[in-house]
Design a protein around this motif. Structure first.
Motif, PDB file in Angstrom:
ATOM      1  N   ILE A 133       0.815  -1.212   0.000  1.00 35.50           N
ATOM      2  CA  ILE A 133       0.000   0.000   0.000  1.00 35.50           C
ATOM      3  C   ILE A 133       0.850   1.265   0.000  1.00 35.50           C
ATOM      4  O   ILE A 133       0.433   2.331  -0.473  1.00 35.50           O
ATOM      5  CB  ILE A 133      -0.953  -0.005   1.226  1.00 35.50           C
ATOM      6  N   GLU A 134       2.102   1.149   0.494  1.00 39.61           N
ATOM      7  CA  GLU A 134       2.976   2.314   0.547  1.00 39.61           C
ATOM      8  C   GLU A 134       3.422   2.760  -0.843  1.00 39.61           C
ATOM      9  O   GLU A 134       3.869   3.901  -1.017  1.00 39.61           O
ATOM     10  CB  GLU A 134       4.197   2.010   1.427  1.00 39.61           C
ATOM     11  N   ARG A 135       3.300   1.863  -1.835  1.00 33.80           N
ATOM     12  CA  ARG A 135       3.713   2.209  -3.198  1.00 33.80           C
ATOM     13  C   ARG A 135       2.537   2.681  -4.051  1.00 33.80           C
ATOM     14  O   ARG A 135       2.692   2.923  -5.241  1.00 33.80           O
ATOM     15  CB  ARG A 135       4.369   0.995  -3.855  1.00 33.80           C
ATOM     16  N   ALA A 136       1.374   2.804  -3.441  1.00 38.65           N
ATOM     17  CA  ALA A 136       0.165   3.156  -4.192  1.00 38.65           C
ATOM     18  C   ALA A 136       0.294   4.519  -4.868  1.00 38.65           C
ATOM     19  O   ALA A 136      -0.070   4.683  -6.035  1.00 38.65           O
ATOM     20  CB  ALA A 136      -1.050   3.132  -3.270  1.00 38.65           C
ATOM     21  N   ASP A 137       0.798   5.504  -4.133  1.00 28.98           N
ATOM     22  CA  ASP A 137       0.929   6.847  -4.709  1.00 28.98           C
ATOM     23  C   ASP A 137       1.859   6.848  -5.920  1.00 28.98           C
ATOM     24  O   ASP A 137       1.607   7.541  -6.917  1.00 28.98           O
ATOM     25  CB  ASP A 137       1.449   7.830  -3.648  1.00 28.98           C
ATOM     26  N   GLU A 138       2.919   6.075  -5.837  1.00 25.86           N
ATOM     27  CA  GLU A 138       3.870   5.973  -6.956  1.00 25.86           C
ATOM     28  C   GLU A 138       3.197   5.354  -8.177  1.00 25.86           C
ATOM     29  O   GLU A 138       3.366   5.827  -9.312  1.00 25.86           O
ATOM     30  CB  GLU A 138       5.065   5.121  -6.511  1.00 25.86           C
ATOM     31  N   ILE A 139       2.405   4.298  -7.957  1.00 31.59           N
ATOM     32  CA  ILE A 139       1.712   3.628  -9.065  1.00 31.59           C
ATOM     33  C   ILE A 139       0.671   4.552  -9.681  1.00 31.59           C
ATOM     34  O   ILE A 139       0.525   4.614 -10.915  1.00 31.59           O
ATOM     35  CB  ILE A 139       1.061   2.317  -8.567  1.00 31.59           C
ATOM     36  N   VAL A 140      -0.056   5.286  -8.833  1.00 31.41           N
ATOM     37  CA  VAL A 140      -1.056   6.245  -9.337  1.00 31.41           C
ATOM     38  C   VAL A 140      -0.397   7.266 -10.248  1.00 31.41           C
ATOM     39  O   VAL A 140      -0.912   7.600 -11.324  1.00 31.41           O
ATOM     40  CB  VAL A 140      -1.757   6.956  -8.153  1.00 31.41           C
ATOM     41  N   SER A 141       0.772   7.759  -9.833  1.00 31.21           N
ATOM     42  CA  SER A 141       1.497   8.750 -10.629  1.00 31.21           C
ATOM     43  C   SER A 141       1.896   8.184 -11.987  1.00 31.21           C
ATOM     44  O   SER A 141       1.768   8.853 -13.026  1.00 31.21           O
ATOM     45  CB  SER A 141       2.735   9.210  -9.855  1.00 31.21           C
ATOM     46  N   LYS A 142       2.358   6.929 -12.025  1.00 28.99           N
ATOM     47  CA  LYS A 142       2.763   6.296 -13.282  1.00 28.99           C
ATOM     48  C   LYS A 142       1.557   6.058 -14.199  1.00 28.99           C
ATOM     49  O   LYS A 142       1.619   6.282 -15.411  1.00 28.99           O
ATOM     50  CB  LYS A 142       3.458   4.964 -13.005  1.00 28.99           C
ATOM     51  N   VAL A 143       0.432   5.605 -13.610  1.00 28.67           N
ATOM     52  CA  VAL A 143      -0.763   5.306 -14.401  1.00 28.67           C
ATOM     53  C   VAL A 143      -1.304   6.575 -15.058  1.00 28.67           C
ATOM     54  O   VAL A 143      -1.746   6.565 -16.210  1.00 28.67           O
ATOM     55  CB  VAL A 143      -1.840   4.637 -13.529  1.00 28.67           C
ATOM     56  N   LYS A 144      -1.257   7.675 -14.334  1.00 25.26           N
ATOM     57  CA  LYS A 144      -1.762   8.940 -14.873  1.00 25.26           C
ATOM     58  C   LYS A 144      -0.986   9.383 -16.108  1.00 25.26           C
ATOM     59  O   LYS A 144      -1.507  10.139 -16.939  1.00 25.26           O
ATOM     60  CB  LYS A 144      -1.697  10.033 -13.805  1.00 25.26           C
ATOM     61  N   GLY A 145       0.256   8.918 -16.250  1.00 22.71           N
ATOM     62  CA  GLY A 145       1.075   9.291 -17.402  1.00 22.71           C
ATOM     63  C   GLY A 145       0.813   8.457 -18.645  1.00 22.71           C
ATOM     64  O   GLY A 145       1.372   8.744 -19.712  1.00 22.71           O
ATOM     65  N   LEU A 146      -0.035   7.428 -18.532  1.00 20.23           N
ATOM     66  CA  LEU A 146      -0.327   6.567 -19.682  1.00 20.23           C
ATOM     67  C   LEU A 146      -1.378   7.191 -20.590  1.00 20.23           C
ATOM     68  O   LEU A 146      -2.233   7.962 -20.139  1.00 20.23           O
ATOM     69  CB  LEU A 146      -0.806   5.192 -19.203  1.00 20.23           C
ATOM     70  N   GLN A 147      -1.336   6.814 -21.866  1.00 20.72           N
ATOM     71  CA  GLN A 147      -2.323   7.293 -22.833  1.00 20.72           C
ATOM     72  C   GLN A 147      -3.623   6.499 -22.702  1.00 20.72           C
ATOM     73  O   GLN A 147      -3.616   5.314 -22.381  1.00 20.72           O
ATOM     74  CB  GLN A 147      -1.782   7.130 -24.269  1.00 20.72           C
ATOM     75  N   GLY A 148      -4.750   7.155 -22.969  1.00 22.73           N
ATOM     76  CA  GLY A 148      -6.049   6.479 -22.954  1.00 22.73           C
ATOM     77  C   GLY A 148      -6.719   6.459 -21.600  1.00 22.73           C
ATOM     78  O   GLY A 148      -7.723   5.759 -21.410  1.00 22.73           O
ATOM     79  N   ILE A 149      -6.171   7.226 -20.653  1.00 27.03           N
ATOM     80  CA  ILE A 149      -6.737   7.283 -19.301  1.00 27.03           C
ATOM     81  C   ILE A 149      -7.684   8.476 -19.182  1.00 27.03           C
ATOM     82  O   ILE A 149      -7.326   9.599 -19.521  1.00 27.03           O
ATOM     83  CB  ILE A 149      -5.636   7.407 -18.234  1.00 27.03           C
TER      84      ILE A 149
END
Length: 298
Positions: A133-149
């Motif tokens: 759960i501590e890496r959730a913010d990092e994953i959210v940041s990476k996902v937001k950078g993807l196309q089609g979101i």
């Protein structure tokens, strides 16, 4: 012989309730009042627990809404990219049609209200479960950078606040319950005490002819159990009827979204019957035992 003694004690306990019916009615009223308040507290706590669990299940994951313009290939590619991210334990795809079906199921008997929609307003989405759960913010940041979101929804702060409030309500509810149980036991103990005082001569004679301590005490315990049982029955009817009215008012009114987080009436009543039976009978019998220890010198 023991069975005869048991039945004798039960009869004496019931007769004791009738002989002191005015005080018995006062005790039943007092215990009922306490149990009704307890029922309200239990109802609030149980529904908050239900709300917390449902909310945690919904918001403790990362929800990724896919853009409406994304093709099937782009959605599949997006899912693979998310799955290959470090820290992601699983990725589940939920189509907009499946999301609508899930919402209908969640709404229960009121799901038919969604059938009148001219078009499905829900998006295709991915549900991401993280390994830490501590890496959730990092994953959210990476996902937001993807196309089609279209949107990334993650409510960790909300879940933490809800859990904090829930724990406070649980502790406060527990404190109220303990205080009310002590008050109830005090009321029953005083009622039994008056009965003991009124029957001092009879008790002295019974002791003189060789009656055991429990032979003398048991009718009073039965008396307390009878009082607690009456109070339990009345309390279940009052609390159950009140919750049934509230539940049906919410599920059939404009607060239908709230009903998804409420415990169904049947389940709540079953829980309250068990809790009230334990408390009503327990308070009655313990109140009698406490009174006997303090006031009956045998």
């Amino acid at each position: 012989m023991r069975i005869r003694t048991l039945f004798y004690c039960i009869r004496q306990g019931i007769r004791g309730v009738w002989r002191n019916r005015m005080m018995s009615m006062a005790s039943v009223f007092s215990i009922t009042s306490v149990l009704i308040i307890l029922g309200v507290v239990f109802t609030i706590v149980l529904n908050i627990n239900s709300f917390t669990q449902i909310t945690k299940d919904e918001f403790d994951s990362i929800m990724v809404d896919v853009s409406e313009s994304a093709s099937a290939y782009e959605m599949e590619s997006l899912g693979k990219k998310i799955k290959n991210m470090e820290g992601v334990s699983s990725v589940s795809f939920i189509s907009k049609n499946q999301a609508l079906k899930n919402m209908k199921k969640k709404w229960g008997e009121n799901g038919y209200l969604l059938e009148g929609l001219s078009e499905n307003p829900l998006p295709n989405s991915y549900v991401i479960e993280v390994s830490n759960i501590e890496r959730a913010d990092e994953i959210v940041s990476k996902v937001k950078g993807l196309q089609g979101i279209e949107e990334v929804r993650y409510y960790k702060d909300m879940v933490d606040k809800i859990l904090s409030v829930t724990n406070f309500v649980k502790l406060a509810g527990l404190g109220v319950i303990i205080v009310l149980v002590i008050i109830s036991m005090f009321v029953v103990a005083n009622t039994i005490k008056l009965t003991v005082i009124a029957r001092k001569k009879e008790i002295a004679i019974m002791k003189y002819v060789g009656a055991t301590n429990w032979f003398i005490r048991f009718p009073f315990v039965i008396e307390g159990i009878v009082l607690g049982t009456f109070a339990m029955g009345i309390s279940v009817i009052v609390v159950g009827s009140g919750y049934k009215y509230l539940y049906h008012m919410i599920t059939s009114g404009s607060y239908i979204m709230i009903s998804a987080y409420m415990i169904p009436y049947e389940i709540l009543v079953k829980s309250i019957v068990v809790i009230f039976a334990a408390l009503g009978i327990g308070i009655g019998s313990l109140g009698s035992i406490v009174s006997m220890r303090k006031f009956l010198k045998v």
